[in-house]
Design an enzyme around this catalytic site. Structure first.
Site, short mmCIF file in Angstrom:
data_model
loop_
_atom_site.label_atom_id
_atom_site.label_comp_id
_atom_site.label_asym_id
_atom_site.label_seq_id
_atom_site.Cartn_x
_atom_site.Cartn_y
_atom_site.Cartn_z
N ASP A 97 10.34 25.58 61.92
CA ASP A 97 10.06 24.82 62.97
C ASP A 97 11.09 25.35 64.26
OD1 ASP A 97 9.35 22.14 63.97
OD2 ASP A 97 11.25 21.95 64.05
N GLU A 140 6.73 28.78 64.29
CA GLU A 140 6.09 28.05 65.33
C GLU A 140 7.10 28.70 66.68
OE1 GLU A 140 6.31 23.52 67.16
OE2 GLU A 140 8.01 24.29 66.22
C1 NOJ Z 1 7.88 21.02 66.20
C2 NOJ Z 1 7.15 20.04 65.45
O1 NOJ Z 1 5.88 20.42 65.30
C3 NOJ Z 1 7.44 18.69 66.16
O2 NOJ Z 1 6.69 17.67 65.60
C4 NOJ Z 1 9.07 18.30 66.19
O3 NOJ Z 1 9.07 17.05 66.83
C5 NOJ Z 1 9.65 19.30 66.63
N1 NOJ Z 1 9.49 20.66 66.44
C6 NOJ Z 1 11.04 19.06 66.44
O4 NOJ Z 1 11.30 19.33 65.07
#
Ligand code: NOJ
Length: 539
Positions: free
Chosen positions: A200, A242
């Site tokens: 993440d 991500e």
């Molecule tokens: C990316 C995630 O996809 C999102 O849903 C989240 O709010 C943020 N990272 C923080 O963890």
């Protein structure tokens, strides 16, 4: 020989909370998900990505973790998780889980100790300042709620860093003890059988904004450490980051084949939507061409939508406006001036032909395709819900109350079910679509089955094929002497195209939007419907 299973996986992402509730408390759970594994196997899914399911105060849909070693009691127990893993493995389905370590929840015991005692070893797990610098607004992830990267904590007597909500304090990745904790967390879930992790907020993790004296090489080097640790515990496990970054930053994450094996293809996704809005293949070609060459073990994870807004922030302002105009004309459909908070079918006004076109692109563009739960049945959104909640409604299994998701009273559901209109569960659900050979679900099963027969799309060497029609996107992919070609007509007008290639290959139509008269055809005269698509095997 490395195991490159992820290059031809069919990935499906879901949130346990909204997938299937087995005990009638209104919250989806692991036993519910386990019951649905045969459905997923039947659809052709080979890898699940589970959104965070750890104990959490749920300020950010579970992306605020308070215990990395457990299961949120609302979703089941660790025992339920292990049962689920066992049954998934029996069906040949791999599982990757979210690793949310840019930040913890404010309720995590590490933060609680850190704020209470300056001398605690946990103090340096987070980033503190007595006098924080003013924040650059572009670093604030949730600009509608937060106006700073720093929040003052009375108990700690200092400001702490947070890129997301203030309830999500950033971990100090420059601290070796934090890195050790992260590896330990990975080790735990690997031991329970997961095939890897979605990292993440990867750029926030390694950019070190706000961390005093952070050295970029050192922080980026942590990606290598993670990879080394990962494969030392499980050779075929993967890291999927991500990282929504510009093309010139992609190398930071792929490295030389020694960092992340997979990245979400944010750039291609944004170019695809721009190409759809313009009905122009050149925009899609550009989206592919800006991607740097990567090591052969690296792979893109392609997607149409995920659980957040459809972010458009890598495009120019005028390009974002073009997409808004085409697919999200009302302010309530947009987010933060740079995203769309709708699912795909409502964006396309329910036009089935166009919906198929987009998923045909998803399945053939270079990379591995990912579906998000509900996409296979064409689920819609609920714009009356706040923010990203619009696309997080529960899975629609049948026309029973709450779409068969839960037997709890509707007002007890963790998230609402869509219960009115064309997208309401009464009309749109798995059960009715399984009985209908013409449903989008039946189409998706067939499309996935065909895609699996042509792994060249996932792992072959791809090339753009020039045609005489600006609205038709054509590409080929080759591997082990086999070649496939896909053509997609982004415009509403039917076309007859000529492929500009030196050879005149003989093409066998293996999947298309309708039965075309010519099944065998030659590259100088190929018919294609408005918003049509055709996949060919080259003989
Ligand atoms: C990316 C995630 O996809 C999102 O849903 C989240 O709010 C943020 N990272 C923080 O963890």
């Amino acid at each position: 020989m490395q195991n490159l299973w992820y290059k031809n996986a069919i990935v499906y992402s879901l949130d346990v909370e909204t997938f299937m509730d087995s005990d009638g408390d209104g919250v989806g759970d692991f036993p519910g998900l386990t019951q649905k594994l045969d459905y997923l196997a039947g659809l052709g899914i080979t890898c699940l990505w589970l959104l965070p399911f750890y104990p959490s105060p749920n300020r950010d849909n579970g992306y605020d973790v308070m215990d990395y070693y457990g299961v949120d009691p609302r979703l089941g127990t660790l025992g339920d998780f292990v049962e689920f893993m066992h049954k998934a493995r029996e069906r040949g389905i791999r599982v990757i889980v979210d690793l949310v370590v840019n930040h913890t929840s404010i309720a995590h015991p590490w933060f609680q100790e850190a704020r209470s005692d300056r001398n605690s070893k946990y103090r340096n797990y987070y980033v503190w300042s007595d006098n924080p610098p003013p924040a650059d607004p572009k670093h604030i992830a949730f600009p509608d709620v937060e106006d700073s990267l720093w929040d003052y904590d009375d108990k700690a007597g200092a400001y702490y860093l947070h890129h997301f909500y203030k309830e999500q304090p950033d971990l100090n990745i420059a601290n070796p003890a934090v890195r050790e904790e992260i590896c330990k967390i990975m080790g735990f879930w690997l031991e329970l059988g997961v095939s890897g992790f979605r990292i993440d907020a990867a750029p926030f993790l390694i950019q070190g904004i706000g961390i005093p004296d952070a050295k970029p090489e050192d922080l980026e080097g942590f990606l290598i450490e993670m990879r080394e640790f990962l494969v030392s515990r499980r050779a075929d496990a993967i890291l999927l980051a991500e990282a929504n970054v510009d093309a010139d930053q992609i190398g930071v994450y792929f490295g030389n084949g020694d960092k992340m094996q997979m990245l979400f293809s944010f750039l291609l996704n944004q170019h695809m939507f721009l190409a759809l809005a313009r009905q122009d293949a050149a925009t899609l070609v550009e989206g592919l061409k800006i991607l740097p060459d990567a090591h052969h073990t690296c792979q893109w994870l392609n997607f149409v939508r995920h659980h957040d807004e459809l972010t458009l922030d890598r495009l120019q302002e005028s390009e974002i406006q073009e997409i808004f105009q085409a697919f999200a004309p009302e302010e309530n459909m947009q987010m933060w001036g740079r995203g769309v908070r709708r699912r795909l079918p409502p964006m396309l006004e329910g036009d089935r032909q166009r919906v198929e076109l987009v998923y045909s692109l998803l399945l053939t563009l270079p990379g591995t395709p990912m579906l998000r739960y509900g996409e296979e049945i064409g689920m819609g959104d609920d714009l009356s819900l706040e923010g990203r909640g619009s696309v997080r409604t529960v899975m629609q299994w049948s026309s029973k109350a709450n779409g068969g998701f839960s037997s709890a009273p509707a007002d007890k559901l963790a998230r609402p079910a869509i219960d009115t209109g064309e997208y309401g569960y009464q009309k749109l659900n798995v059960t009715s679509q399984q009985r209908d050979p013409n449903s989008i679900l039946s189409w998706m099963e067939r499309a996935i089955r065909t895609r699996k027969q042509y792994p060249e799309f996932g792992s072959g060497k791809w090339k753009i094929v020039a045609t005489n029609e600006p609205s038709v996107f054509a590409h080929s992919s080759q591997q082990n002497g086999n070649t496939v070609i896909a053509i997609h007509n982004l415009s509403a007008q039917p076309r007859t195209i000529t492929m500009k290639s030196a050879e005149d290959p003989h093409l066998l139509d293996v999947f298309s939007d309708r039965p075309y008269e010519q099944i065998d055809c030659h590259s100088n005269s190929i018919e294609i419907s408005g918003y049509g698509y055709r996949w060919f095997q080259v003989n």
